[in-house]
Write an enzyme that holds these catalytic residues in place. Structure first.
Site, PDB file in Angstrom:
ATOM      1  N   ASP A 232       6.543 -15.800 -26.779  1.00 37.05           N
ATOM      2  CA  ASP A 232       5.487 -16.579 -26.118  1.00 37.05           C
ATOM      3  C   ASP A 232       5.530 -18.016 -26.632  1.00 37.05           C
ATOM      4  O   ASP A 232       5.981 -18.265 -27.753  1.00 37.05           O
ATOM      5  CB  ASP A 232       4.096 -15.972 -26.351  1.00 37.05           C
ATOM      6  CG  ASP A 232       3.156 -16.300 -25.194  1.00 37.05           C
ATOM      7  OD1 ASP A 232       2.875 -15.406 -24.368  1.00 37.05           O
ATOM      8  OD2 ASP A 232       2.727 -17.476 -25.080  1.00 37.05           O
TER       9      ASP A 232
ATOM     10  N   ASP B 228      10.110 -21.228 -25.643  1.00 37.50           N
ATOM     11  CA  ASP B 228      10.402 -20.963 -24.237  1.00 37.50           C
ATOM     12  C   ASP B 228      11.344 -19.764 -24.114  1.00 37.50           C
ATOM     13  O   ASP B 228      12.488 -19.814 -24.572  1.00 37.50           O
ATOM     14  CB  ASP B 228      11.034 -22.218 -23.624  1.00 37.50           C
ATOM     15  CG  ASP B 228      11.165 -22.112 -22.117  1.00 37.50           C
ATOM     16  OD1 ASP B 228      11.056 -20.982 -21.591  1.00 37.50           O
ATOM     17  OD2 ASP B 228      11.380 -23.147 -21.474  1.00 37.50           O
TER      18      ASP B 228
ATOM     19  N   ASP C 292       2.083 -16.435 -15.735  1.00 38.82           N
ATOM     20  CA  ASP C 292       1.170 -17.435 -15.174  1.00 38.82           C
ATOM     21  C   ASP C 292       1.395 -17.517 -13.664  1.00 38.82           C
ATOM     22  O   ASP C 292       2.526 -17.744 -13.219  1.00 38.82           O
ATOM     23  CB  ASP C 292       1.413 -18.798 -15.827  1.00 38.82           C
ATOM     24  CG  ASP C 292       1.101 -18.756 -17.324  1.00 38.82           C
ATOM     25  OD1 ASP C 292       0.148 -18.053 -17.713  1.00 38.82           O
ATOM     26  OD2 ASP C 292       1.823 -19.405 -18.100  1.00 38.82           O
TER      27      ASP C 292
ATOM     28  N   LYS D 176      -1.809 -22.706  -7.064  1.00 47.53           N
ATOM     29  CA  LYS D 176      -1.783 -23.825  -6.109  1.00 47.53           C
ATOM     30  C   LYS D 176      -0.380 -23.980  -5.518  1.00 47.53           C
ATOM     31  O   LYS D 176       0.605 -23.951  -6.264  1.00 47.53           O
ATOM     32  CB  LYS D 176      -2.172 -25.137  -6.801  1.00 47.53           C
ATOM     33  CG  LYS D 176      -3.628 -25.174  -7.205  1.00 47.53           C
ATOM     34  CD  LYS D 176      -4.008 -26.510  -7.789  1.00 47.53           C
ATOM     35  CE  LYS D 176      -5.468 -26.460  -8.195  1.00 47.53           C
ATOM     36  NZ  LYS D 176      -5.791 -27.309  -9.324  1.00 47.53           N
TER      37      LYS D 176
ATOM     38  N   ASP E 122      -1.427  -9.757 -10.557  1.00 48.12           N
ATOM     39  CA  ASP E 122      -2.562  -9.513  -9.670  1.00 48.12           C
ATOM     40  C   ASP E 122      -2.724 -10.674  -8.696  1.00 48.12           C
ATOM     41  O   ASP E 122      -3.773 -10.815  -8.072  1.00 48.12           O
ATOM     42  CB  ASP E 122      -3.854  -9.263 -10.461  1.00 48.12           C
ATOM     43  CG  ASP E 122      -4.215 -10.422 -11.373  1.00 48.12           C
ATOM     44  OD1 ASP E 122      -3.409 -11.375 -11.509  1.00 48.12           O
ATOM     45  OD2 ASP E 122      -5.318 -10.384 -11.962  1.00 48.12           O
TER      46      ASP E 122
HETATM   47  C1  LIG Z   1      -1.094 -14.892 -18.033  1.00 50.48           C
HETATM   48  S1  LIG Z   1      -0.446 -14.666 -19.618  1.00 50.48           S
HETATM   49  C2  LIG Z   1      -0.005 -12.935 -19.645  1.00 50.48           C
HETATM   50  C3  LIG Z   1       0.202 -12.438 -21.022  1.00 50.48           C
HETATM   51  C4  LIG Z   1       0.580 -10.944 -21.141  1.00 50.48           C
HETATM   52  N1  LIG Z   1       1.894 -10.696 -20.565  1.00 50.48           N
HETATM   53  C5  LIG Z   1      -0.446 -10.070 -20.489  1.00 50.48           C
HETATM   54  O1  LIG Z   1      -0.164  -9.522 -19.407  1.00 50.48           O
HETATM   55  O2  LIG Z   1      -1.536  -9.919 -21.073  1.00 50.48           O
HETATM   56  C6  LIG Z   1       1.157 -15.426 -19.494  1.00 50.48           C
HETATM   57  C7  LIG Z   1       1.777 -15.697 -20.841  1.00 50.48           C
HETATM   58  O3  LIG Z   1       3.099 -16.195 -20.647  1.00 50.48           O
HETATM   59  C8  LIG Z   1       3.327 -17.213 -21.605  1.00 50.48           C
HETATM   60  N2  LIG Z   1       4.429 -18.044 -21.104  1.00 50.48           N
HETATM   61  C9  LIG Z   1       4.438 -18.824 -20.010  1.00 50.48           C
HETATM   62  N3  LIG Z   1       5.645 -19.411 -19.840  1.00 50.48           N
HETATM   63  C10 LIG Z   1       6.431 -18.969 -20.858  1.00 50.48           C
HETATM   64  C11 LIG Z   1       7.773 -19.207 -21.245  1.00 50.48           C
HETATM   65  N4  LIG Z   1       8.581 -20.023 -20.514  1.00 50.48           N
HETATM   66  N5  LIG Z   1       8.252 -18.602 -22.344  1.00 50.48           N
HETATM   67  C12 LIG Z   1       7.452 -17.776 -23.077  1.00 50.48           C
HETATM   68  N6  LIG Z   1       6.165 -17.511 -22.750  1.00 50.48           N
HETATM   69  C13 LIG Z   1       5.659 -18.091 -21.670  1.00 50.48           C
HETATM   70  C14 LIG Z   1       1.993 -17.910 -21.719  1.00 50.48           C
HETATM   71  O4  LIG Z   1       1.877 -18.637 -22.931  1.00 50.48           O
HETATM   72  C15 LIG Z   1       1.037 -16.729 -21.660  1.00 50.48           C
HETATM   73  O5  LIG Z   1       0.756 -16.202 -22.930  1.00 50.48           O
END
Ligand SMILES: C[S@@+](CC[C@H](N)C(=O)[O-])C[C@H]1O[C@@H](n2cnc3c(N)ncnc32)[C@H](O)[C@@H]1O
Length: 201
Positions: free
Chosen positions: A64, A91, A114, A118, A150
């Site tokens: 993460d 990343d 994420d 939009k 979702d």
């Molecule tokens: C909406 S959260 C979902 C977290 C977890 N998978 C859950 O379902 O509870 C999305 C996560 O992806 C991480 N994230 C987004 N882009 C990323 C990337 N390129 N590399 C690693 N983590 C990433 C964000 O920091 C965030 O913690």
């Protein structure tokens, strides 16, 4: 950040971090199992910890960009003396693209990434042809990627990306993994949850 969290970040998290390992990294050797699961975007870490705790024969890499969940993973894994989990703060695309040995991973979990709802932000969504290509490369034959969201528009677009990529065998029922924090929340809020698994033949 609280003093105890800061201490965990400085003293515990480095014990799990993979960035100092020689590349390409073969997590099968690091974690001494052929069954490696990458939790991409591991959030609060509940899913990664449950995977590792439920089955010591699985090796888990949680990635993460944020530290909060990685601290939680390091604390819990230390308390439970889990030897089968590693983390990376940064990343995940870099890790999938060029850190991991090709065909060395059994599963990649992309759970509730994420959604970037939009329209002008859709290009920031993780699931696209180039990401699928990278995941396909690191998966062992027979391995799978699991995706859940979702956000209905994200799922529709991702499904098209998977079908156009065309090299995975798709399944929309195959669901046997612990729920993530976002999954639990989506259920509580009675959101429609869509999921797929994509297997490399
Ligand atoms: C909406 S959260 C979902 C977290 C977890 N998978 C859950 O379902 O509870 C999305 C996560 O992806 C991480 N994230 C987004 N882009 C990323 C990337 N390129 N590399 C690693 N983590 C990433 C964000 O920091 C965030 O913690």
């Amino acid at each position: 950040m609280s003093a105890s969290r800061e201490m965990a970040l400085n003293t515990l998290v480095p014990n799990f971090e993979i960035s100092e390992l020689n590349r390409p990294i073969d997590l099968r050797k690091v974690l001494k199992t052929d069954n490696i699961i990458v939790d991409f975007g591991s959030g609060m870490g509940t899913h990664a910890i449950a995977l590792a705790h439920n089955n010591p024969k699985i090796g888990v890499l949680a990635i993460d960009v944020h530290t909060v969940g990685l601290i939680a993973i390091a604390e819990t894994a230390t308390d439970l003396d889990l030897k089968n989990i590693r983390t990376h703060e940064g990343d995940g695309i870099d890790v999938i693209k060029s850190w991991l040995l090709p065909e060395s991973v059994q599963e990649v979990h992309v759970l509730f990434p994420d959604p970037w709802p939009k329209v002008r932000h859709h290009k920031r969504r993780l699931i696209n042809h180039s990401f699928l290509e990278m995941v396909f490369t690191v998966l062992q034959p027979g391995g799978r990627m699991i995706f859940a969201t979702d956000d209905e528009s994200y799922f529709a677009a991702a499904k098209i990306a998977f079908l156009q990529f065309g090299r995975f065998r798709m399944n929309f029922e195959d669901w046997d993994i612990p729920l993530t924090t976002y999954h639990q929340r989506a259920k509580r809020l009675e959101h429609k949850i869509s999921q797929l698994s994509a297997r490399k033949a």
